[in-house]
Design a protein around this motif. Structure first.
Motif, PDB file in Angstrom:
ATOM      1  N   ASN A  25       7.908   6.808   5.369  1.00 34.27           N
ATOM      2  CA  ASN A  25       7.286   7.578   6.446  1.00 34.27           C
ATOM      3  C   ASN A  25       6.639   8.858   5.927  1.00 34.27           C
ATOM      4  O   ASN A  25       5.644   9.328   6.486  1.00 34.27           O
ATOM      5  N   ARG A  26       7.185   9.425   4.873  1.00 39.21           N
ATOM      6  CA  ARG A  26       6.582  10.639   4.305  1.00 39.21           C
ATOM      7  C   ARG A  26       5.172  10.348   3.786  1.00 39.21           C
ATOM      8  O   ARG A  26       4.288  11.214   3.847  1.00 39.21           O
ATOM      9  N   GLY A  31      -0.786  11.409   5.767  1.00 44.59           N
ATOM     10  CA  GLY A  31      -2.116  10.982   6.154  1.00 44.59           C
ATOM     11  C   GLY A  31      -2.625   9.755   5.443  1.00 44.59           C
ATOM     12  O   GLY A  31      -3.803   9.394   5.572  1.00 44.59           O
ATOM     13  N   ASP A  32      -1.742   9.090   4.715  1.00 46.09           N
ATOM     14  CA  ASP A  32      -2.158   7.926   3.940  1.00 46.09           C
ATOM     15  C   ASP A  32      -1.614   6.650   4.585  1.00 46.09           C
ATOM     16  O   ASP A  32      -0.650   6.046   4.109  1.00 46.09           O
ATOM     17  N   TYR A  36       0.849   3.778   2.998  1.00 44.05           N
ATOM     18  CA  TYR A  36       2.106   3.409   3.639  1.00 44.05           C
ATOM     19  C   TYR A  36       2.220   1.898   3.765  1.00 44.05           C
ATOM     20  O   TYR A  36       3.247   1.292   3.418  1.00 44.05           O
ATOM     21  N   MET A  37       1.138   1.263   4.234  1.00 41.13           N
ATOM     22  CA  MET A  37       1.141  -0.181   4.395  1.00 41.13           C
ATOM     23  C   MET A  37       1.327  -0.886   3.046  1.00 41.13           C
ATOM     24  O   MET A  37       2.091  -1.853   2.941  1.00 41.13           O
ATOM     25  N   GLN A  38       0.675  -0.365   2.022  1.00 40.67           N
ATOM     26  CA  GLN A  38       0.786  -0.960   0.704  1.00 40.67           C
ATOM     27  C   GLN A  38       2.196  -0.814   0.148  1.00 40.67           C
ATOM     28  O   GLN A  38       2.739  -1.747  -0.472  1.00 40.67           O
ATOM     29  N   LEU A  39       2.808   0.345   0.393  1.00 38.18           N
ATOM     30  CA  LEU A  39       4.181   0.570  -0.080  1.00 38.18           C
ATOM     31  C   LEU A  39       5.151  -0.396   0.599  1.00 38.18           C
ATOM     32  O   LEU A  39       6.046  -0.964  -0.054  1.00 38.18           O
ATOM     33  N   GLN A  40       4.988  -0.593   1.886  1.00 36.46           N
ATOM     34  CA  GLN A  40       5.849  -1.535   2.600  1.00 36.46           C
ATOM     35  C   GLN A  40       5.649  -2.959   2.070  1.00 36.46           C
ATOM     36  O   GLN A  40       6.611  -3.726   1.933  1.00 36.46           O
ATOM     37  N   LEU A  41       4.405  -3.296   1.758  1.00 40.66           N
ATOM     38  CA  LEU A  41       4.124  -4.625   1.220  1.00 40.66           C
ATOM     39  C   LEU A  41       4.743  -4.797  -0.166  1.00 40.66           C
ATOM     40  O   LEU A  41       5.314  -5.853  -0.477  1.00 40.66           O
ATOM     41  N   GLN A  42       4.668  -3.756  -0.978  1.00 39.00           N
ATOM     42  CA  GLN A  42       5.271  -3.813  -2.312  1.00 39.00           C
ATOM     43  C   GLN A  42       6.786  -3.988  -2.228  1.00 39.00           C
ATOM     44  O   GLN A  42       7.397  -4.602  -3.111  1.00 39.00           O
ATOM     45  N   ARG A  43       7.373  -3.460  -1.190  1.00 29.78           N
ATOM     46  CA  ARG A  43       8.833  -3.496  -1.034  1.00 29.78           C
ATOM     47  C   ARG A  43       9.281  -4.606  -0.083  1.00 29.78           C
ATOM     48  O   ARG A  43      10.394  -4.567   0.437  1.00 29.78           O
ATOM     49  N   LEU A  44       8.436  -5.578   0.126  1.00 30.32           N
ATOM     50  CA  LEU A  44       8.709  -6.630   1.093  1.00 30.32           C
ATOM     51  C   LEU A  44      10.045  -7.318   0.822  1.00 30.32           C
ATOM     52  O   LEU A  44      10.778  -7.664   1.754  1.00 30.32           O
TER      53      LEU A  44
END
Length: 302
Positions: A25-26, A31-32, A36-44
């Protein structure tokens, strides 16, 4: 046969309330959104850690068994659908049975509470909580800085409620704030036999009572009323619950004492209060949520 949620206790919950997505969330708050979406995808395939409301959800779902599904949990989130995949995978890894989720990619999701027939909405977003309360749904902003729930009562769902502006209307709070504080005990004493109108969380208390009455040999519900009221103002609160034909297991009339230490002894899976000073103090001891209802919060609004 059509599927219905009519006979269930339905908890709608945001991703951050259920799981610890604070690090991710940070990135979003900076503002990114794409990052954020990419980080969640990397950590799927990396299950998220439990969030503040995880214990409450886990225990409520334990009321379900092979013969009866009494509790439904639905993720209702401003997350994007890609991040929603990680939510479902994290739930599966944690043994949390989720079938349904609504992901609105930044838009306010509380409008979906009505078709979900939600009994409770838990979110970290203050605006969504206010919108849900205005629409007539029990809702609270989860304080992500709260202490996690304890583990001493694995077979009990423990929930603590403030009284005025939470279980009850804020009638007494209005008297306290608009008249002299000393007039409140007299006001409540003269109206001791007159039940208070229900507050925003009366429907949740009623649903919990029904769930308890339905019975489950493995789980039970233990509730507590934790209020700043003192004698003689206690009597109206007790008589109101009697009029509703709903019992609470414990009642604490603290006369203005800080609630946190008492809540620490009760060890709830969650505590609901309308006043920020009480919630902030309680969060040092137990999982807590702010109910932005009543005159106390109206006076704080811009």
């Amino acid at each position: 046969m059509s599927i219905s949620l009519d006979d269930k206790l339905v908890v709608a919950i945001s991703s951050r309330a259920l799981f610890d997505f604070e690090e991710e969330n940070r990135v979003f708050e900076a503002g990114d959104a794409a990052g954020y979406m990419q980080l969640q995808l990397q950590r799927l395939d990396q299950p998220a850690k439990p969030g503040i409301a995880f214990s409450l959800i886990q225990k409520l779902l334990a009321f379900n068994d092979t013969t009866s599904q009494r509790v439904e949990v639905v993720v209702l989130s401003r997350n994007d659908p890609v991040s929603g995949m990680r939510v479902f995978r994290s739930a599966q890894a944690a043994g949390i049975h989720l079938q349904r989720g609504v992901f609105t990619q930044g838009r306010s999701p509380f409008g979906y509470l009505r078709p979900l027939k939600a009994t409770l909405f838990l979110s970290t977003n203050a605006d969504d909580v206010r919108g849900a309360l205005a629409a007539g749904f029990p809702a609270a902003r989860v304080l992500t800085e709260s202490v996690r729930a304890g583990t001493n009562y694995p077979a009990e769902v423990r929930i603590a409620f403030d009284g005025d502006a939470v279980l009850f209307s804020d009638e007494a709070e209005q008297v306290f704030r608009r008249a002299r504080p000393r007039s409140l005990p007299e006001h409540e004493l003269t109206k001791a036999a007159q039940p208070l109108p229900g507050g925003p969380f009366k429907p949740l208390l009623t649903a919990l009572h029904r769930l308890q009455q339905a019975g489950n040999p493995q789980m039970r519900i233990r509730t507590a009323l934790v209020t700043a009221r003192s004698a003689p103002a206690h009597e109206r609160a007790i008589r109101t619950l009697m009029d509703w034909k709903i019992d609470v297991d414990e009642a604490m009339f603290l006369g203005g004492l800080p609630k946190g230490e008492f809540l620490r002894e009760f060890e709830p899976d969650f505590f609901f209060d309308d006043q920020t000073r009480h919630v902030d103090h309680a969060a040092l001891h137990v999982p807590s949520g702010h109910v932005a209802a009543g005159i106390a919060n109206a006076l704080l609004s811009p």
